[in-house]
Each structure stands twice: as structure tokens, then as C-alpha cells.
Design a protein around this motif. Structure first.
Motif, mmCIF file in Angstrom:
data_model
loop_
_atom_site.group_PDB
_atom_site.id
_atom_site.type_symbol
_atom_site.label_atom_id
_atom_site.label_comp_id
_atom_site.label_asym_id
_atom_site.label_seq_id
_atom_site.Cartn_x
_atom_site.Cartn_y
_atom_site.Cartn_z
ATOM 1 N N ALA A 208 0.803 -1.628 0.249
ATOM 2 C CA ALA A 208 0.086 -0.068 -0.233
ATOM 3 C C ALA A 208 0.773 1.579 0.050
ATOM 4 C CB ALA A 208 -1.282 0.000 0.898
ATOM 5 N N VAL A 209 1.506 0.571 1.221
ATOM 6 C CA VAL A 209 2.922 1.880 0.921
ATOM 7 C C VAL A 209 3.586 2.161 -0.739
ATOM 8 C CG1 VAL A 209 4.586 3.316 2.046
ATOM 9 C CG2 VAL A 209 2.967 2.140 3.714
ATOM 10 N N GLU A 210 3.987 1.184 -0.381
ATOM 11 C CA GLU A 210 5.068 1.256 -1.760
ATOM 12 C C GLU A 210 4.289 1.785 -3.186
ATOM 13 O OE1 GLU A 210 5.797 -1.640 -4.589
ATOM 14 O OE2 GLU A 210 6.391 -2.690 -2.575
ATOM 15 N N THR A 211 2.787 1.340 -3.434
ATOM 16 C CA THR A 211 2.344 2.512 -4.441
ATOM 17 C C THR A 211 2.039 3.607 -4.431
ATOM 18 O OG1 THR A 211 0.797 0.301 -4.486
ATOM 19 C CG2 THR A 211 0.465 2.025 -5.618
ATOM 20 N N ALA A 212 1.941 4.426 -2.969
ATOM 21 C CA ALA A 212 1.660 5.499 -3.222
ATOM 22 C C ALA A 212 2.771 6.716 -3.104
ATOM 23 C CB ALA A 212 1.329 6.113 -1.434
ATOM 24 N N VAL A 213 3.974 5.619 -3.088
ATOM 25 C CA VAL A 213 5.118 6.567 -2.780
ATOM 26 C C VAL A 213 5.887 6.535 -4.146
ATOM 27 C CG1 VAL A 213 7.702 6.559 -2.216
ATOM 28 C CG2 VAL A 213 6.101 6.091 -0.179
ATOM 29 N N LEU A 214 5.841 5.410 -5.233
ATOM 30 C CA LEU A 214 5.857 5.520 -6.006
ATOM 31 C C LEU A 214 5.158 6.562 -7.277
ATOM 32 C CD1 LEU A 214 7.063 1.653 -6.852
ATOM 33 C CD2 LEU A 214 8.336 3.396 -6.949
ATOM 34 N N ASP A 215 3.506 6.560 -7.166
ATOM 35 C CA ASP A 215 3.011 7.394 -7.507
ATOM 36 C C ASP A 215 3.514 9.074 -7.705
ATOM 37 O OD1 ASP A 215 1.574 4.563 -8.535
ATOM 38 O OD2 ASP A 215 -0.475 5.337 -7.022
ATOM 39 N N TYR A 216 3.732 8.991 -6.631
ATOM 40 C CA TYR A 216 4.274 10.320 -6.318
ATOM 41 C C TYR A 216 5.430 10.445 -6.740
ATOM 42 C CZ TYR A 216 6.315 14.845 -3.234
ATOM 43 O OH TYR A 216 6.710 15.051 -3.279
ATOM 44 N N ILE A 217 6.390 10.091 -6.689
ATOM 45 C CA ILE A 217 7.518 10.204 -7.453
ATOM 46 C C ILE A 217 7.572 9.974 -8.929
ATOM 47 C CG2 ILE A 217 10.286 9.101 -7.935
ATOM 48 C CD1 ILE A 217 10.262 8.035 -5.461
ATOM 49 N N ARG A 218 6.853 8.962 -9.393
ATOM 50 C CA ARG A 218 6.748 9.286 -11.086
ATOM 51 C C ARG A 218 5.993 9.978 -11.953
ATOM 52 N NH1 ARG A 218 3.723 4.913 -10.884
ATOM 53 N NH2 ARG A 218 4.710 3.124 -10.700
ATOM 54 N N GLU A 219 4.913 11.012 -10.400
ATOM 55 C CA GLU A 219 4.516 12.335 -11.114
ATOM 56 C C GLU A 219 5.391 13.832 -11.383
ATOM 57 O OE1 GLU A 219 1.090 14.436 -8.464
ATOM 58 O OE2 GLU A 219 0.109 12.011 -8.670
ATOM 59 N N ALA A 220 6.760 13.220 -10.250
ATOM 60 C CA ALA A 220 7.326 14.364 -10.541
ATOM 61 C C ALA A 220 8.795 13.360 -11.480
ATOM 62 C CB ALA A 220 8.338 14.719 -8.366
ATOM 63 N N ASP A 221 8.985 12.400 -11.804
ATOM 64 C CA ASP A 221 10.211 12.322 -12.038
ATOM 65 C C ASP A 221 10.127 10.712 -12.483
ATOM 66 O OD1 ASP A 221 12.315 11.586 -13.361
ATOM 67 O OD2 ASP A 221 13.362 12.612 -12.488
ATOM 68 N N THR A 222 9.328 10.428 -13.798
ATOM 69 C CA THR A 222 9.366 9.625 -14.376
ATOM 70 C C THR A 222 10.360 8.458 -14.709
ATOM 71 O OG1 THR A 222 7.318 10.613 -15.883
ATOM 72 C CG2 THR A 222 8.002 8.049 -16.253
ATOM 73 N N GLU A 223 11.277 9.461 -14.853
ATOM 74 C CA GLU A 223 12.078 8.296 -15.388
ATOM 75 C C GLU A 223 13.270 7.843 -14.201
ATOM 76 O OE1 GLU A 223 17.102 8.381 -17.372
ATOM 77 O OE2 GLU A 223 15.601 10.253 -17.256
ATOM 78 N N LEU A 224 12.768 8.671 -13.392
ATOM 79 C CA LEU A 224 13.796 8.218 -11.525
ATOM 80 C C LEU A 224 13.334 7.576 -10.615
ATOM 81 C CD1 LEU A 224 15.549 8.487 -9.201
ATOM 82 C CD2 LEU A 224 13.416 10.738 -8.034
ATOM 83 N N ALA A 225 11.453 7.577 -11.362
ATOM 84 C CA ALA A 225 9.961 6.297 -10.954
ATOM 85 C C ALA A 225 10.801 5.428 -10.756
ATOM 86 C CB ALA A 225 8.605 6.197 -11.175
ATOM 87 N N GLN A 226 11.315 4.604 -12.592
ATOM 88 C CA GLN A 226 11.524 3.907 -13.382
ATOM 89 C C GLN A 226 12.824 3.360 -12.835
ATOM 90 O OE1 GLN A 226 9.550 1.984 -15.754
ATOM 91 N NE2 GLN A 226 10.912 0.785 -14.743
ATOM 92 N N LYS A 227 13.754 3.907 -13.021
ATOM 93 C CA LYS A 227 15.132 3.604 -11.462
ATOM 94 C C LYS A 227 14.907 2.636 -10.969
ATOM 95 C CE LYS A 227 18.080 7.126 -14.558
ATOM 96 N NZ LYS A 227 19.168 7.734 -14.349
ATOM 97 N N ILE A 228 14.062 3.770 -9.260
ATOM 98 C CA ILE A 228 14.086 2.410 -9.225
ATOM 99 C C ILE A 228 13.010 1.683 -8.752
ATOM 100 C CG2 ILE A 228 12.798 2.862 -6.105
ATOM 101 C CD1 ILE A 228 13.009 6.140 -6.930
ATOM 102 N N MET A 229 12.327 1.092 -9.955
ATOM 103 C CA MET A 229 11.325 -0.400 -9.370
ATOM 104 C C MET A 229 12.327 -0.843 -10.175
ATOM 105 S SD MET A 229 8.040 0.694 -11.018
ATOM 106 C CE MET A 229 6.947 -0.363 -11.289
ATOM 107 N N ASP A 230 13.207 -0.353 -11.174
ATOM 108 C CA ASP A 230 13.815 -1.336 -11.396
ATOM 109 C C ASP A 230 15.276 -1.591 -10.775
ATOM 110 O OD1 ASP A 230 12.581 -1.294 -14.242
ATOM 111 O OD2 ASP A 230 15.138 0.264 -15.093
ATOM 112 N N ASN A 231 15.643 -1.430 -10.115
ATOM 113 C CA ASN A 231 16.071 -1.735 -8.617
ATOM 114 C C ASN A 231 15.345 -2.168 -7.427
ATOM 115 O OD1 ASN A 231 19.136 -0.583 -9.046
ATOM 116 N ND2 ASN A 231 17.938 0.602 -9.729
#
Length: 331
Positions: A208-231
């Protein structure tokens, strides 16, 4: 220096004692210090005969050499000034001793490539080129790898067209570097934080928290969110899934894709996969892996990424659990 020479040098330094060995280390280049240090750490015990042989050889070699002048640079300066006068001598001295004082630039050799790159990132390519030619090739290449493509190319063009450096320009450059490096503590960057660290922490937050955090990061920086997800969950982490999760994953993956993905997997991960298949299916997969010839790394990585997308989808659907934290409870 070959392995024999390294070990002999290490034995000699250990025989000298800490104070004398430290004085010797001060005269060596960073790579020499590292290699000797590693060799000393590796030499737990040394036969007495070998120690005596090394000391005898050193004594013999030292007896065959002698120091004629304590400071050769000062000797050259003094002789030329007496012979030619100050003005003419100074012109020659600059040429003869060009690059003689590069202590500030030389200090960069003791730093890791990432720190050097950060230090030089905003400098003019010509300045960067003039500095990098004083470093060892492998260190310079590592620094360049840390630059963006455009900066890297501009610096390399200037290195290729560099035709010597005027003594006065080198002195100014060295002075600047010495002043910058005087605040050495500011240049030391601990290897903390970063995408991988964020990914590991998010992994432990729960879905639940993971999804909220990633959604927030994705809004600010899609590329950064993808890098985090890849790791957050790498292919090697498939081994950490429980048997039920691996079985669920195998039901979703085509056998051809699995074969290619496993070409880049370690033995332990392969065994986990085999363990969660029927005996016949495991035997077939083993045969396919053995009979399949070399596969391009890009193909392997592509199939591994597709497999990871499936893992992520199954996790989002609640069919499997990845990561080890969060507030999820089983009832």
C-alpha cells in the motif's frame, strides 16, 4: 612489477618496521601503494630463508647505487643560472622542468574516479583534458565514463589535439587544484543514498505504502520512478521468492522466454526454478539450456525484464508477495 617483485618488496617493507615502511610509502604512487598493501595483507607467513634472501638482495642492490645530488631540480636551476644568467636560464628551466610540480593534480590519483568527475564536471573541457592527461589511463577513462556523452566527447577531442602545456599554464592549473584539494573533506563522498538504497527501503514498506510512494515520485520524475522500480526487484531476487510465488510465475512465462532469461542466471537460481517444476519439465528445461548456443546479452536482459514485469503484475494482483516488510498480516 611482477608478482615475485611485489612479494619481495612487501617482505622488505615488513622487515623495516612501521615507521620506515611509512616513509617508503610516502614516495610511491597510489597504484604502487595499493598493490603493495594488498600483497602485505596476503602474506600471512614468510619462510625465514626467503626473508634473508630478500634482505641480502636489497643490501647488494643498495651498495651498487649512490645519490649524487639531493635535489636534482635545484641543482639544474643553480648550474644553468650560473652558466647562462637568470633570464636565459629561466627560459630553459621552464622547458626542462615542465610539469615538475604537479602536486595538486597528482593528488587526484588518490581519489576515486567518481569524486574526480564531480570535481571536474563544471570545468571547461580544455582544463579537464589538461588534468586527465596527468592521470593513469584507467583512472582517466573511469572519470570520462562518469561524464555525459557530450562532455566526454568534447574532452577527448581536446586530449587528442593537446600539444603540450605551457609551464605557466600548468603552474596556474596546479595551484588552483591545490587550493581546491586543500578542503579535501568536502570531496569525500560516502557511498550512501541513491536509487538502489531508495529501492531497498521502498521494498520494505509494504504494497500500500509502496504504491503511494512510487505514484508520487512518478508524478515528479517518471524516469527516476522507473529506475527505482528497476532496482526494487532484480532478476537475481527471483531466488528470494517462496516456492508458491515461483510456481505462480512459471505458469505465466513461456518456456522459450524462460530459457533465454535463465542463460544469464546463476546456478542457485536455476536450481530454485528446477525445484518448482515437475521432474519431466525440469529435465526438458535443463536440456534446452544445455543445447541452446550463445545468446546476446541484450536478448537475455530483455527477457529478464519481461519476466520481472510479470513478477510485478502478480504482486500488484496480490497473487505473490515480494519484499520482506510492510504491515501486511496473514489471518
Amino acid at each position: 612489477m611482477d608478482e615475485q617483485g611485489l612479494e619481495d618488496s612487501a617482505i622488505l617493507l615488513m622487515s623495516l618496521g612501521e615507521e620506515e615502511a611509512a616513509e617508503v610509502f610516502k614516495q610511491l604512487a597510489p597504484k604502487e601503494v595499493q598493490r603493495l598493501g594488498e600483497t602485505i595483507a596476503r602474506l600471512k607467513t614468510v619462510p625465514r630463508e626467503r626473508v634473508e634472501a630478500v634482505l641480502e638482495r636489497f643490501s647488494s642492490d643498495a651498495a651498487d647505487t649512490s645519490m649524487l645530488v639531493n635535489d636534482t631540480n635545484e641543482y639544474v636551476k643553480s648550474v644553468l643560472r650560473k652558466a647562462l644568467g637568470d633570464d636565459k636560464a629561466n627560459l630553459l628551466i621552464d622547458r626542462i622542468l615542465q610539469g615538475g610540480d604537479v602536486s595538486g593534480i597528482e593528488s587526484l590519483k588518490w581519489m576515486d574516479a567518481t569524486s574526480v568527475a564531480e570535481l571536474l564536471r563544471n570545468e571547461h573541457p580544455q582544463i579537464v583534458a589538461a588534468i586527465l592527461v596527468h592521470l593513469d589511463y584507467d583512472q582517466s577513462s573511469s572519470v570520462l565514463k562518469a561524464f555525459g556523452e557530450r562532455q566526454r566527447n568534447e574532452v577527448l577531442v581536446r586530449i587528442a589535439t593537446l600539444d603540450g602545456i605551457q609551464p605557466s599554464a600548468l603552474k596556474d592549473l596546479n595551484d588552483v587544484m591545490s587550493k581546491v584539494l586543500a578542503g579535501g573533506d568536502r570531496l569525500k563522498k560516502a557511498s550512501l543514498g541513491g536509487v538502489k538504497t531508495a529501492a531497498e527501503i521502498i521494498n520494505m514498506l509494504g504494497n500500500a505504502v509502496e504504491t503511494a510512494v512510487l505514484d508520487y515520485i512518478r508524478e515528479a520524475d517518471t524516469e527516476l520512478a522507473q529506475k527505482i522500480m528497476d532496482n526494487m526487484f532484480t532478476f537475481d531476487d527471483v531466488e528470494k521468492l517462496d516456492d508458491k510465488a515461483i510456481q505462480a510465475l512459471l505458469r505465466e512465462v513461456q518456456s522459450e522466454s524462460l530459457v533465454i532469461a535463465l542463460k544469464g542466471a546463476g546456478a542457485e537460481l536455476r536450481e530454485r526454478i528446477f525445484k518448482n517444476m515437475s521432474t519431466r519439465a525440469a529435465e526438458t528445461l535443463r536440456e534446452d539450456l544445455e543445447s541452446r548456443g550463445p545468446v546476446r546479452l541484450s536478448e537475455v536482459e530483455a527477457e529478464q525484464k519481461e519476466l520481472l514485469k510479470t513478477v510485478r503484475r502478480l504482486a500488484d494482483e496480490g497473487q505473490i508477495v515480494i519484499g520482506g516488510g510492510g504491515d501486511d498480516q496473514f489471518v
